[in-house]
Write an enzyme that holds these catalytic residues in place. Sequence first.
Site, PDB file in Angstrom:
ATOM      1  N   ASP A  20     -29.121   2.010   3.506  1.00  0.00           N
ATOM      2  CA  ASP A  20     -28.475   2.900   2.539  1.00  0.00           C
ATOM      3  C   ASP A  20     -29.125   4.288   2.542  1.00  0.00           C
ATOM      4  OD1 ASP A  20     -26.634   3.527   0.627  1.00  0.00           O
ATOM      5  OD2 ASP A  20     -27.725   2.579  -1.025  1.00  0.00           O
ATOM      6  N   ASN A  22     -27.545   7.183   4.083  1.00  0.00           N
ATOM      7  CA  ASN A  22     -27.109   8.084   5.170  1.00  0.00           C
ATOM      8  C   ASN A  22     -26.453   9.354   4.620  1.00  0.00           C
ATOM      9  OD1 ASN A  22     -27.879   6.103   6.925  1.00  0.00           O
ATOM     10  ND2 ASN A  22     -25.806   5.444   7.474  1.00  0.00           N
ATOM     11  N   GLY A  23     -25.595   9.172   3.626  1.00  0.00           N
ATOM     12  CA  GLY A  23     -24.856  10.302   3.056  1.00  0.00           C
ATOM     13  C   GLY A  23     -25.797  11.303   2.393  1.00  0.00           C
ATOM     14  N   ARG A  24     -26.734  10.778   1.574  1.00  0.00           N
ATOM     15  CA  ARG A  24     -27.675  11.674   0.881  1.00  0.00           C
ATOM     16  C   ARG A  24     -28.615  12.368   1.863  1.00  0.00           C
ATOM     17  NH1 ARG A  24     -29.556   7.148  -2.982  1.00  0.00           N
ATOM     18  NH2 ARG A  24     -28.195   5.990  -1.554  1.00  0.00           N
ATOM     19  N   TRP A  25     -28.992  11.653   2.914  1.00  0.00           N
ATOM     20  CA  TRP A  25     -29.849  12.251   3.958  1.00  0.00           C
ATOM     21  C   TRP A  25     -29.147  13.472   4.545  1.00  0.00           C
ATOM     22  CZ3 TRP A  25     -29.209  13.221   9.159  1.00  0.00           C
ATOM     23  CH2 TRP A  25     -30.374  13.424   9.918  1.00  0.00           C
ATOM     24  N   THR A  66     -17.171  -4.972   1.845  1.00  0.00           N
ATOM     25  CA  THR A  66     -15.760  -5.085   1.456  1.00  0.00           C
ATOM     26  C   THR A  66     -15.377  -3.969   0.487  1.00  0.00           C
ATOM     27  OG1 THR A  66     -16.517  -6.712  -0.171  1.00  0.00           O
ATOM     28  CG2 THR A  66     -15.486  -7.585   1.806  1.00  0.00           C
ATOM     29  N   ASN A  68     -16.621  -0.827   0.812  1.00  0.00           N
ATOM     30  CA  ASN A  68     -16.695   0.476   1.493  1.00  0.00           C
ATOM     31  C   ASN A  68     -15.311   1.001   1.920  1.00  0.00           C
ATOM     32  OD1 ASN A  68     -19.920  -0.237   3.019  1.00  0.00           O
ATOM     33  ND2 ASN A  68     -19.477   1.021   1.236  1.00  0.00           N
ATOM     34  N   TRP A  69     -14.252   0.160   1.798  1.00  0.00           N
ATOM     35  CA  TRP A  69     -12.892   0.670   2.060  1.00  0.00           C
ATOM     36  C   TRP A  69     -12.505   1.711   1.018  1.00  0.00           C
ATOM     37  CZ3 TRP A  69     -11.126  -0.485   6.652  1.00  0.00           C
ATOM     38  CH2 TRP A  69     -11.470  -1.701   7.250  1.00  0.00           C
ATOM     39  N   ARG A 181     -34.117  -2.780   1.420  1.00  0.00           N
ATOM     40  CA  ARG A 181     -33.085  -1.771   1.113  1.00  0.00           C
ATOM     41  C   ARG A 181     -33.728  -0.397   1.048  1.00  0.00           C
ATOM     42  NH1 ARG A 181     -27.755  -2.000  -2.583  1.00  0.00           N
ATOM     43  NH2 ARG A 181     -27.048   0.113  -2.141  1.00  0.00           N
TER      44      ARG A 181
END
Length: 236
Positions: A20, A22-25, A66, A68-69, A181
């Site tokens: 978890d 990736n987006g904030r990085w 499930t 993440n869609w 995590r």
Amino acid sequence: MQKDILDTSRLPQHIAFIIDGNGRWAKRRGLPRSMGHKSGMIRMKKTVTHAFDLGIHCVSVYCFSTENWNRPKEEVDYLFDLFRQYFEKEFEELFARGVRLQVMGDLSKIPLDVQESLRAAIERTKDNDKYVLNLAINYGGRNEIVRACNMAIDKGNHVDIPAFEKLLYTKDLPPLDLIIRSSGELRLSNFMLWQAAYAEFYFSNIMWPDFDDKQLDKALIDFQHRNRRFGAIKES
Ligand code: IPE
Ligand code: IPE
Ligand code: MG
């Protein structure tokens, strides 16, 4: 005083990553989220390789839930395109070292070309028996449990715990020892709910693309200081 040396003779057999952050990085670097996912996959391959090099037999990775869609279509499309590249090419070095690829989740809903490259990679690696890379794709722990219940009902038999475990995606894998995590979130987000029953948890504030080999060593050293009692009384 905790020793900070990793004892490679006492490693967990099965670890799982909730990758978890990736987006904030990416956001912190002024980059699009897609660049976070790209860096996250590069990191995933490296960190998983390190785990196998240390001698850990089985590594599970939460790649796509499930839930993440519910993200924008461009982000979902980008992620599946990345996965396909890894199944077709990037994981080849791992496969050559004796890693068997396994997947858990409902693959019928993922893009057809990704299904095909995935099935081909699973087929190519089916006789590898040194290590297992178990990827959770379109996976949800609640779905896995409901699916197993329905399988038991279809068979028409009551089940006990060992029989139920044979209906889970993880039926051929060793018990889950450790869940790691990244990114500072303190939750399971529907990951391996059944298998987590007696797993140890390790939460790191590091964003996934920065979770390097040293971070994994740190998590494993921490794990080695846990006193796993499984409900009994054991001196540490
Ligand atoms: C994890 O990173 C990767 C996937 C869920 C596929 P995120 O995309 O959740 O990154 P954050 O949590 O938004 O930072
Ligand atoms: C969990 O991360 C799913 C994966 C790592 C694939 P999320 O980023 O989707 O989880 P939440 O939404 O923060 O709980
Ligand atoms: Mg996230």
